[in-house]
Design a protein around this motif. Sequence first.
Motif, PDB file in Angstrom:
ATOM      1  N   ARG A  13       0.831  -1.205   0.000  1.00 46.01           N
ATOM      2  CA  ARG A  13       0.000   0.000   0.000  1.00 46.01           C
ATOM      3  C   ARG A  13       0.871   1.263   0.000  1.00 46.01           C
ATOM      4  O   ARG A  13       0.558   2.242  -0.690  1.00 46.01           O
ATOM      5  CB  ARG A  13      -0.951   0.002   1.204  1.00 46.01           C
ATOM      6  CG  ARG A  13      -2.073  -1.014   1.090  1.00 46.01           C
ATOM      7  CD  ARG A  13      -3.134  -0.800   2.172  1.00 46.01           C
ATOM      8  NE  ARG A  13      -3.745   0.526   2.099  1.00 46.01           N
ATOM      9  CZ  ARG A  13      -4.698   0.874   1.231  1.00 46.01           C
ATOM     10  NH1 ARG A  13      -5.143   0.000   0.350  1.00 46.01           N
ATOM     11  NH2 ARG A  13      -5.189   2.098   1.244  1.00 46.01           N
ATOM     12  N   LYS A  49      -1.137  -7.118  -6.947  1.00 46.45           N
ATOM     13  CA  LYS A  49      -2.560  -7.128  -6.611  1.00 46.45           C
ATOM     14  C   LYS A  49      -3.036  -5.747  -6.176  1.00 46.45           C
ATOM     15  O   LYS A  49      -4.166  -5.347  -6.489  1.00 46.45           O
ATOM     16  CB  LYS A  49      -2.828  -8.163  -5.514  1.00 46.45           C
ATOM     17  CG  LYS A  49      -2.645  -9.608  -5.978  1.00 46.45           C
ATOM     18  CD  LYS A  49      -2.827 -10.593  -4.822  1.00 46.45           C
ATOM     19  CE  LYS A  49      -2.644 -12.025  -5.277  1.00 46.45           C
ATOM     20  NZ  LYS A  49      -2.756 -12.989  -4.146  1.00 46.45           N
ATOM     21  N   GLU A  50      -2.159  -5.005  -5.466  1.00 48.58           N
ATOM     22  CA  GLU A  50      -2.528  -3.664  -5.010  1.00 48.58           C
ATOM     23  C   GLU A  50      -2.684  -2.723  -6.197  1.00 48.58           C
ATOM     24  O   GLU A  50      -3.578  -1.860  -6.202  1.00 48.58           O
ATOM     25  CB  GLU A  50      -1.475  -3.127  -4.039  1.00 48.58           C
ATOM     26  CG  GLU A  50      -1.911  -1.921  -3.232  1.00 48.58           C
ATOM     27  CD  GLU A  50      -3.072  -2.226  -2.289  1.00 48.58           C
ATOM     28  OE1 GLU A  50      -3.967  -1.349  -2.176  1.00 48.58           O
ATOM     29  OE2 GLU A  50      -3.096  -3.314  -1.671  1.00 48.58           O
ATOM     30  N   TYR A  52      -3.630  -3.595  -9.244  1.00 41.37           N
ATOM     31  CA  TYR A  52      -4.918  -3.942  -9.864  1.00 41.37           C
ATOM     32  C   TYR A  52      -6.089  -3.434  -9.031  1.00 41.37           C
ATOM     33  O   TYR A  52      -7.077  -2.915  -9.566  1.00 41.37           O
ATOM     34  CB  TYR A  52      -5.022  -5.449 -10.052  1.00 41.37           C
ATOM     35  CG  TYR A  52      -4.252  -5.983 -11.239  1.00 41.37           C
ATOM     36  CD1 TYR A  52      -4.273  -5.335 -12.471  1.00 41.37           C
ATOM     37  CD2 TYR A  52      -3.507  -7.158 -11.134  1.00 41.37           C
ATOM     38  CE1 TYR A  52      -3.566  -5.830 -13.559  1.00 41.37           C
ATOM     39  CE2 TYR A  52      -2.798  -7.663 -12.216  1.00 41.37           C
ATOM     40  CZ  TYR A  52      -2.833  -6.988 -13.428  1.00 41.37           C
ATOM     41  OH  TYR A  52      -2.132  -7.488 -14.502  1.00 41.37           O
ATOM     42  N   ALA A  53      -5.994  -3.575  -7.706  1.00 42.17           N
ATOM     43  CA  ALA A  53      -7.079  -3.123  -6.829  1.00 42.17           C
ATOM     44  C   ALA A  53      -7.282  -1.611  -6.926  1.00 42.17           C
ATOM     45  O   ALA A  53      -8.402  -1.118  -6.736  1.00 42.17           O
ATOM     46  CB  ALA A  53      -6.787  -3.519  -5.383  1.00 42.17           C
TER      47      ALA A  53
END
Length: 404
Positions: A13, A49-50, A52-53
């Motif tokens: 993050r 993944k972050e 993409y999120a």
Amino acid sequence: MKVDDSLLQKYARVMVHYALNDGKGINKGDTVFLVGQECTKDLFMAMAKEVYAAGGNLITNYQPNNLRDNSLARFLLQNGSEEQIAFFATPYWKGIVDATDHILFIISEPDIHYLEDIPASKISLMNSARAPYMKMREAKEQAGKLSWSLCLYGTQSMADEAGLSLEAYWEQIIEACYLREDDPVSKWKSVQQEIELIKDKLDALPINKLHIKGVDADLYIQLGENRKWLSGGGKNIPSFEIFTSPDWRGTNGHIHFNQPLYYSGKRISGVSLQFENGVVVASSATENEDALKEMIAQENADKVGEFSLTDKRHSKITQFMATTLYDENRGGEFGNTHIALGNAYKDTFTGDMATVTEEQWAEMGYNSCPKVHTDIISTTDRTVTATLRDGTEKVIYRDGMFTL
């Protein structure tokens, strides 16, 4: 050692929502070029993944681990022709830069000495082949269309080199990146605001030159016209330094560095440099001096591209970490002083970078060296005195802290 998933998620993050885009985080639709080795898989996946999120897109460069007994780079250097070592796939790398909004690089060395015993000249040839890629990146960055950031993934080899256990090594990473905070992104923004206040005070001073004085240093650095100071602002995580790109022509004196640097897979220790009118006229090292001299022999790598100071009140890094990203941001008793030989950061220019020609950069004393930008660090006690344009002097740094 398995790093806790919740810490890796916070790490991801910080990188995606703070570090990239110069401290603002990515926007929906942005494309991120993510680079890492196999050993970083858990963090690499968390960051992917972050992205993409957050509504972003990915281009990935997931590399095999560089190990002495199984490294593609080492194999090429040992067995390849000069043409193969110097190969550069221009259309591929141009496509990467054209398609990318942000570059996120995970620094990690599963074998920190994987290039041991490889001639420095061969390593320099391979590094030189990347110069066009760095020029492409620099041009897009100057146009305000590209950001980048670096972070660290600890390995046993790196911990061994630093003289720490792997757990203690990761503890430095966790503390330095504020990963135990409930909201590390907000914490980073708060710390950055504090650093910006110091930077603004430096910018308000009409500094002509700096005198770096200590038991192992007596060096003058000319700041030059149209310069400003910068802080990390997300480009490195962690980053507590405040730095500028001086006019290389006004560097005179000598300086010694008590921290080793790692260049082309080799540890170079005990570096001492003597400058006259901006150029390194004498250099020595107590370990791998040949690699130091090979680096300095690159075109314009014998000139200063950066001068930097770290305030110990911000940095939680207390140990030698055997990687520039952390060692140039170390706090400790006296903070740290470092310079970089090679390429200057042109975003220290106070005007519009996109309107400046190569000739104008040269006229202002910005060093151009796409092949090299190597930070060399000291944690010894240094006092930095600024001579202002009216001839008055002001101490700006003492005992590891800014005195503004």
